[in-house]
Scaffold this motif. Structure first.
Motif, PDB file in Angstrom:
ATOM      1  N   GLU A   1      14.142  10.910  16.822  1.00 16.05           N
ATOM      2  CA  GLU A   1      12.872  10.464  17.398  1.00 16.05           C
ATOM      3  C   GLU A   1      11.934   9.953  16.305  1.00 16.05           C
ATOM      4  N   ALA A   2      11.875  10.682  15.196  1.00 20.60           N
ATOM      5  CA  ALA A   2      11.007  10.276  14.094  1.00 20.60           C
ATOM      6  C   ALA A   2      11.461   8.940  13.511  1.00 20.60           C
ATOM      7  N   ALA A   3      12.773   8.736  13.402  1.00 12.62           N
ATOM      8  CA  ALA A   3      13.294   7.488  12.844  1.00 12.62           C
ATOM      9  C   ALA A   3      12.958   6.296  13.727  1.00 12.62           C
ATOM     10  N   ALA A   4      13.075   6.481  15.047  1.00 13.81           N
ATOM     11  CA  ALA A   4      12.756   5.389  15.972  1.00 13.81           C
ATOM     12  C   ALA A   4      11.271   5.061  15.929  1.00 13.81           C
ATOM     13  N   LYS A   5      10.453   6.086  15.852  1.00 12.77           N
ATOM     14  CA  LYS A   5       9.007   5.892  15.753  1.00 12.77           C
ATOM     15  C   LYS A   5       8.650   5.192  14.446  1.00 12.77           C
ATOM     16  N   LEU A   6       9.261   5.623  13.363  1.00 10.25           N
ATOM     17  CA  LEU A   6       8.980   5.027  12.060  1.00 10.25           C
ATOM     18  C   LEU A   6       9.396   3.559  12.013  1.00 10.25           C
ATOM     19  N   GLN A   7      10.483   3.226  12.671  1.00 13.20           N
ATOM     20  CA  GLN A   7      10.919   1.832  12.661  1.00 13.20           C
ATOM     21  C   GLN A   7       9.838   0.922  13.243  1.00 13.20           C
ATOM     22  N   LEU A   8       9.236   1.317  14.349  1.00  8.63           N
ATOM     23  CA  LEU A   8       8.163   0.530  14.941  1.00  8.63           C
ATOM     24  C   LEU A   8       6.966   0.436  14.001  1.00  8.63           C
ATOM     25  N   PHE A   9       6.559   1.566  13.443  1.00  4.44           N
ATOM     26  CA  PHE A   9       5.398   1.587  12.559  1.00  4.44           C
ATOM     27  C   PHE A   9       5.666   0.792  11.287  1.00  4.44           C
ATOM     28  N   ARG A  10       6.900   0.837  10.809  1.00  2.00           N
ATOM     29  CA  ARG A  10       7.250   0.084   9.605  1.00  2.00           C
ATOM     30  C   ARG A  10       7.238  -1.422   9.877  1.00  2.00           C
ATOM     31  N   HIS A  11       7.792  -1.828  11.028  1.00  2.00           N
ATOM     32  CA  HIS A  11       7.737  -3.247  11.387  1.00  2.00           C
ATOM     33  C   HIS A  11       6.287  -3.734  11.424  1.00  2.00           C
ATOM     34  N   TYR A  12       5.433  -2.924  12.029  1.00  2.00           N
ATOM     35  CA  TYR A  12       4.006  -3.266  12.129  1.00  2.00           C
ATOM     36  C   TYR A  12       3.399  -3.386  10.728  1.00  2.00           C
ATOM     37  N   GLY A  13       3.637  -2.401   9.884  1.00  2.00           N
ATOM     38  CA  GLY A  13       3.060  -2.413   8.540  1.00  2.00           C
ATOM     39  C   GLY A  13       3.565  -3.568   7.692  1.00  2.00           C
ATOM     40  N   GLU A  14       4.849  -3.877   7.810  1.00  2.00           N
ATOM     41  CA  GLU A  14       5.406  -4.979   7.024  1.00  2.00           C
ATOM     42  C   GLU A  14       4.805  -6.314   7.433  1.00  2.00           C
ATOM     43  N   GLU A  15       4.639  -6.512   8.725  1.00  3.12           N
ATOM     44  CA  GLU A  15       4.049  -7.771   9.196  1.00  3.12           C
ATOM     45  C   GLU A  15       2.581  -7.859   8.811  1.00  3.12           C
ATOM     46  N   LEU A  16       1.877  -6.737   8.909  1.00  2.00           N
ATOM     47  CA  LEU A  16       0.472  -6.720   8.520  1.00  2.00           C
ATOM     48  C   LEU A  16       0.328  -7.009   7.031  1.00  2.00           C
ATOM     49  N   GLY A  17       1.204  -6.442   6.224  1.00  2.00           N
ATOM     50  CA  GLY A  17       1.181  -6.712   4.794  1.00  2.00           C
ATOM     51  C   GLY A  17       1.486  -8.163   4.481  1.00  2.00           C
ATOM     52  N   ARG A  18       2.410  -8.749   5.221  1.00  2.71           N
ATOM     53  CA  ARG A  18       2.743 -10.160   5.005  1.00  2.71           C
ATOM     54  C   ARG A  18       1.552 -11.067   5.314  1.00  2.71           C
ATOM     55  N   LEU A  19       0.799 -10.699   6.346  1.00  6.17           N
ATOM     56  CA  LEU A  19      -0.313 -11.538   6.777  1.00  6.17           C
ATOM     57  C   LEU A  19      -1.584 -11.314   5.970  1.00  6.17           C
ATOM     58  N   MET A  20      -1.826 -10.052   5.557  1.00  2.16           N
ATOM     59  CA  MET A  20      -3.116  -9.708   4.957  1.00  2.16           C
ATOM     60  C   MET A  20      -3.011  -9.216   3.519  1.00  2.16           C
ATOM     61  N   GLY A  21      -1.808  -9.163   2.956  1.00  2.00           N
ATOM     62  CA  GLY A  21      -1.646  -8.672   1.601  1.00  2.00           C
ATOM     63  C   GLY A  21      -1.055  -7.276   1.587  1.00  2.00           C
ATOM     64  N   ALA A  22      -0.391  -6.939   0.506  1.00  2.00           N
ATOM     65  CA  ALA A  22       0.356  -5.684   0.412  1.00  2.00           C
ATOM     66  C   ALA A  22      -0.499  -4.461   0.678  1.00  2.00           C
ATOM     67  N   ALA A  23      -1.770  -4.502   0.285  1.00  2.00           N
ATOM     68  CA  ALA A  23      -2.645  -3.342   0.468  1.00  2.00           C
ATOM     69  C   ALA A  23      -2.871  -3.014   1.934  1.00  2.00           C
ATOM     70  N   ALA A  24      -2.661  -3.997   2.818  1.00  2.00           N
ATOM     71  CA  ALA A  24      -2.872  -3.786   4.253  1.00  2.00           C
ATOM     72  C   ALA A  24      -1.604  -3.332   4.954  1.00  2.00           C
ATOM     73  N   GLY A  25      -0.521  -3.138   4.239  1.00  2.00           N
ATOM     74  CA  GLY A  25       0.772  -2.828   4.834  1.00  2.00           C
ATOM     75  C   GLY A  25       0.891  -1.409   5.349  1.00  2.00           C
ATOM     76  N   LEU A  26       2.088  -0.869   5.307  1.00  2.00           N
ATOM     77  CA  LEU A  26       2.371   0.451   5.866  1.00  2.00           C
ATOM     78  C   LEU A  26       1.409   1.498   5.322  1.00  2.00           C
ATOM     79  N   ASN A  27       0.731   2.201   6.216  1.00  2.00           N
ATOM     80  CA  ASN A  27      -0.240   3.212   5.832  1.00  2.00           C
ATOM     81  C   ASN A  27       0.464   4.561   5.715  1.00  2.00           C
ATOM     82  N   ALA A  28       0.823   4.932   4.494  1.00  2.00           N
ATOM     83  CA  ALA A  28       1.591   6.162   4.268  1.00  2.00           C
ATOM     84  C   ALA A  28       0.804   7.403   4.647  1.00  2.00           C
ATOM     85  N   ASP A  29      -0.515   7.369   4.459  1.00  2.00           N
ATOM     86  CA  ASP A  29      -1.335   8.529   4.826  1.00  2.00           C
ATOM     87  C   ASP A  29      -1.283   8.768   6.326  1.00  2.00           C
TER      88      ASP A  29
END
Length: 275
Positions: free
Chosen positions: A220-248
């Motif tokens: 369950e955690a892996a499936a959830k993380l995949q969605l969040f990671r896709h979101y973070g990677e796309e956000l980082g691509r559009l807005m810069g690396a600092a806007a990417g996956l929020n580890a906190d």
């Protein structure tokens, strides 16, 4: 057939607080799933932030589904122009209302308008792109209700009211204390119609789940993380690396998912008892 509808204030809310259920729904092509986002999640910014968050959300869903064709439309629902994306068996709506901030006070750029002030003070709430304006609390609530009916009818006659489930942050301070004002207002809007329409409700803990122990299985955690990671990677691509996956944020909420369920035909108690 069951229709699952995730209604949230901000683009990543469903990923962080009920991403495990969303991943499960997305994994079953026989069941339609709808995501409705009430605010633009702009945080008072006008530098492309909300546009990037919206696109990143759409891309996260699309990648999870294996990149099916993406259809984009601008339907009118109760006179309001909405942004709608469809890919595979998933549909995403964005109302793009002004973000109210954690306390619901809004931001200068939108004259401090917010969902909370629409509900409590009757102050009209604009969409950040000028596409619409919600003039009353009932206007917003009835628009959300109509979106659900619209999507149910798109799958008629296979989806009944009793086979429709709404997934949302918990409206009750007794069970979900310390929540974001936009989360609370969105949950209250859902509460205005969901039980009366006969829908089932899954009310999720949001910020306060940070204090709960991890309860997701590795899968369950892996499936959830995949969605969040896709979101973070796309956000980082559009807005810069600092806007990417929020580890906190992942550390706080990623391995947790807590909800209470109200079956179709039941009422929502005003102050449910904490679990």
């Amino acid at each position: 057939m069951t229709l699952h509808v995730h209604v949230v204030a901000h683009q990543d809310d469903w990923m962080l607080f009920h991403g495990d259920e969303a991943a499960r729904h997305l994994a079953d092509p026989s069941r339609p799933v709808v995501f409705i986002h009430t605010t633009a999640g702009d945080a008072g910014e006008s530098d492309g932030w909300w546009e990037a968050r919206e696109l990143a959300t759409v891309m996260a869903v699309r990648q999870r589904l294996g990149n099916p064709p993406l259809l984009i439309s601008r339907p009118k629902v109760k006179g309001h122009g909405l942004q709608r994306y469809s890919c595979g068996h998933a549909v995403l709506y964005f109302l793009r209302c002004a973000d109210g901030g954690k306390q619901g006070r809004g931001f200068d750029v939108h004259r401090h308008r917010s969902l909370s002030r629409l509900r409590d003070q009757g102050k009209a709430l604009p969409a950040v792109d000028g596409s619409s304006r919600y003039r009353s609390w009932d206007d917003l609530c009835s628009t959300l209700a109509r979106i659900v009916v619209r999507e149910r009818r798109a799958h008629h006659p296979r989806v009944l009211a009793t086979a429709t489930w709404i997934h949302c942050g918990d409206y009750a301070a007794s069970t979900n204390p310390g929540d974001h004002a936009d989360h609370q207002a969105t949950a209250e809007a859902v509460r205005q119609f969901a039980a009366a329409k006969g829908y089932g409700r899954a009310w999720f803990l949001t910020y306060c789940s940070r204090d709960q122990p991890a309860n997701l299985s590795p899968a369950e955690a892996a499936a959830k993380l995949q969605l969040f990671r896709h979101y973070g990677e796309e956000l980082g691509r559009l807005m810069g690396a600092a806007a990417g996956l929020n580890a906190d944020e992942w550390a706080w909420w990623g391995l947790k998912s807590y909800a209470r369920y109200q079956q179709p035909g039941s009422n929502d108690p005003p102050r449910p008892d904490p679990a």
